[in-house]
Design an enzyme around this catalytic site. Sequence first.
Site, PDB file in Angstrom:
ATOM      1  CB  CYS A   1      -0.913  -0.009   1.226  1.00  0.00           C
ATOM      2  SG  CYS A   1      -1.906   1.497   1.337  1.00  0.00           S
TER       3      CYS A   1
ATOM      4  CB  CYS B   1      -2.310   4.718   4.052  1.00  0.00           C
ATOM      5  SG  CYS B   1      -3.683   3.844   3.290  1.00  0.00           S
ATOM      6  CB  SER B   2      -0.234   1.053   6.460  1.00  0.00           C
ATOM      7  OG  SER B   2      -1.204   1.722   7.238  1.00  0.00           O
ATOM      8  CB  CYS B   3      -4.606  -0.811   2.603  1.00  0.00           C
ATOM      9  SG  CYS B   3      -5.324   0.849   2.538  1.00  0.00           S
TER      10      CYS B   3
END
Lengths: 223, 223, 212, 212
Positions: free
Chosen positions: D115, D118-120
């Site tokens: 991701c 962000c940090s999905c």
Amino acid sequence: MDGIHDLGGKQGYGPIDRTGEDEVFHEEWEGREWGIAQCARTPGITIDWWRHCRELILPEDYLARPYFDSWAQTDFSTYIEAGWMTYEEIAAGKSLRQDLDYGEPLEAMNLQQILDEDRAHAFRFDAEIDTPPAFVVGQQVSTQRHGHGGHTRLPQYARGRVGKIHAHHGAHVFPDWSAEGREVHQHLYSVVFDASELWPEAADRHDRVYLDLWEAYLLPVTT
Amino acid sequence: MDGIHDLGGKQGYGPIDRTGEDEVFHEEWEGREWGIAQCARTPGITIDWWRHCRELILPEDYLARPYFDSWAQTDFSTYIEAGWMTYEEIAAGKSLRQDLDYGEPLEAMNLQQILDEDRAHAFRFDAEIDTPPAFVVGQQVSTQRHGHGGHTRLPQYARGRVGKIHAHHGAHVFPDWSAEGREVHQHLYSVVFDASELWPEAADRHDRVYLDLWEAYLLPVTT
Amino acid sequence: MPEFDAKKVAEAHQHLHSHLPSESALRVKTLETLLEQKGLVNPATIDAWVEAYTEEIGPRRGAQVVARAWVDPAFKARLLEDAPAAIDEFGFLGKATAHLKVVENTDSVHNLVVCTLCSCYPFSILGIAPAWYKAAAYRSRAVRDPRGVLAEFGVEIGDEVEVRTWDSTAELRYLVLPQRPPATEDLDEEGLAALVTRNSMIGTDRDLGGSA
Amino acid sequence: MPEFDAKKVAEAHQHLHSHLPSESALRVKTLETLLEQKGLVNPATIDAWVEAYTEEIGPRRGAQVVARAWVDPAFKARLLEDAPAAIDEFGFLGKATAHLKVVENTDSVHNLVVCTLCSCYPFSILGIAPAWYKAAAYRSRAVRDPRGVLAEFGVEIGDEVEVRTWDSTAELRYLVLPQRPPATEDLDEEGLAALVTRNSMIGTDRDLGGSA
């Protein structure tokens, strides 16, 4: 926004640090922050607004501070923005006003209830819409050259590039507007790009990059 | 490289801090570093290589540390790369080897000598070349979509955009190669872009941005 | 000899990130000490460079050039045509001004100078750049939001004025020639030079206070 | 109600940069204290969430799904067709998996998930993402230099294998279905699940050690 969070393809971040990769939380406060983010009452925000608030963290803080610290920082900013917390309260480390009513006291939940709650967090972001999709699988598309000045999910590295529709996923909440409080569904596609279309050094590499992109990010390619 | 230094148009850096704007140096060490950069013997580096070494500073250090600190960090890195300093010496804070000969002892220079020396620093980077320029003033050009993976002076915000040749400046040392040690002159132009070509929010603004761009960064526009 | 090995330099930055003292003053002290011990620098010469750029070389030079351009049309023409030669009439040619270009403000044009990729600046005519010029906020915004930047500096630009931002991506350096303020007919060149601010020659100042 | 005022949020970040303690633990403690005093959180519920994601929900879930797909072709077909329904057969549907997609490794294809914005991450099936997944080095490089990233993880990819990087830019989440290692015919589903690493389901691991 062209913020520090838009990291795809940016260079200079060095090797990958795998320290502690088998620990769930490295320090206790990380777990506390994770838990807060799961169960605290929030002022009616959307996931996209929360992400945008995280993107707005000062770039040096975004890069230098630990990951879950940025969640706490984001939470603070959303509560301040909504008027649920003040700088004075944060400085004092305690609540200084009791006049706002946030509803019934929150009951403690146990492990089984949390496992059920996690299941309830399987949110769907798609819906039926009347507008038919503008693109079909296999079609060439190019991406917009400009990103949205606020929140957007079209990363810089994939702007102004030509790819191909790999799949159609129905209509999903459009994040650029959701981050502004407007919930509108729009067709979402997986779009595949040749690595050589994206990176100067990938000319002779047959790799591909897949992104999920909304219809407003895409333009037909006229050949 | 798409490094942290490529700041044009990036968002989230907040208001401009004008603290101490009327002081030449805010702290003594800043002046020392400035002076070192003017007069220390260097291992045959080019300005472009030095700039590239500065671009390679870890992004969080690049953003969080004071400006002249990044010069010192860059100097250290160039001396280490050249083998003129070691990590052991830097950790010890003193020179641990005397076997390398850097030439005659350096005489102290006084103020008048420095003023003459500053004059001698009026380096020219242009030269006559046989190749005629590919573009003429007034011509539409588009910029390359890809930057060089190493040092380059084509910023991200001006890639894949259409502008117009504003002026031709003769042939100047091409930085992408100079940073790799190859001195080759190439035609240099000022190229003017409408703000609306560069930024989503500038649609109705009649402002312009001028960049100095080498021929290799440019393509003719076929209409 | 260096091999211009970028990988080695990136590793050096990573190493120094963890192994150098975090205080800038200590780091620079270490650098100077090592250079002196190796015979690579003479500290007295550093002193002289600091003195030169604190006492002698600074924005008063640029201000003199601007004032001359205001009172002498022939000089102004030479300055706009060949700035290095024109400033050399004052003996100001030097570090980072061999390819100087002068860009002129008018009623309908305002010029602003930035270096988005590093911190290029015409040293021998303006001295050391202010910290804000070298900081991320200015570098990122001057090309995208020049009017917002100018507003933060107290400069309001009407819609009828075109803002031109010059991004110093090559070895050319830019000096803004601000407009002569109204009601300054009775000032001599020295008096006019005193009105010229450093920021007006970068472009973050516009209306110079001559009428007061 | 919030107005979704980005300017106000940016100012909050600037303010908190200077006015919050620099230690993360103290900051989070302050946040929890304020939320509890205002009746916005119940600390015991935080405890339970931490327990759930430390003890119950983690990559062993994903490993069970992978092992089932290896032994049961019909399940594998359902998994590739409609992953949320397939993992729900295990009761694993939950946070961030309502739009799960499974991408399959083959002899000629290797999949890698990232991701960049962000940090999905598919929480209910893989648990908390490892720190490197959320860090700038991985996020920046996985799309541009996937083979270099894989090499750092000890995975060498031949030129004949196509690397597909999936950047999680929407609410879809990706799970890599690694290849069943050779010489594992005598292992049952549980034995096979024990071979499946968390990283192999992100794509930073490829050849699972079944032949040993």
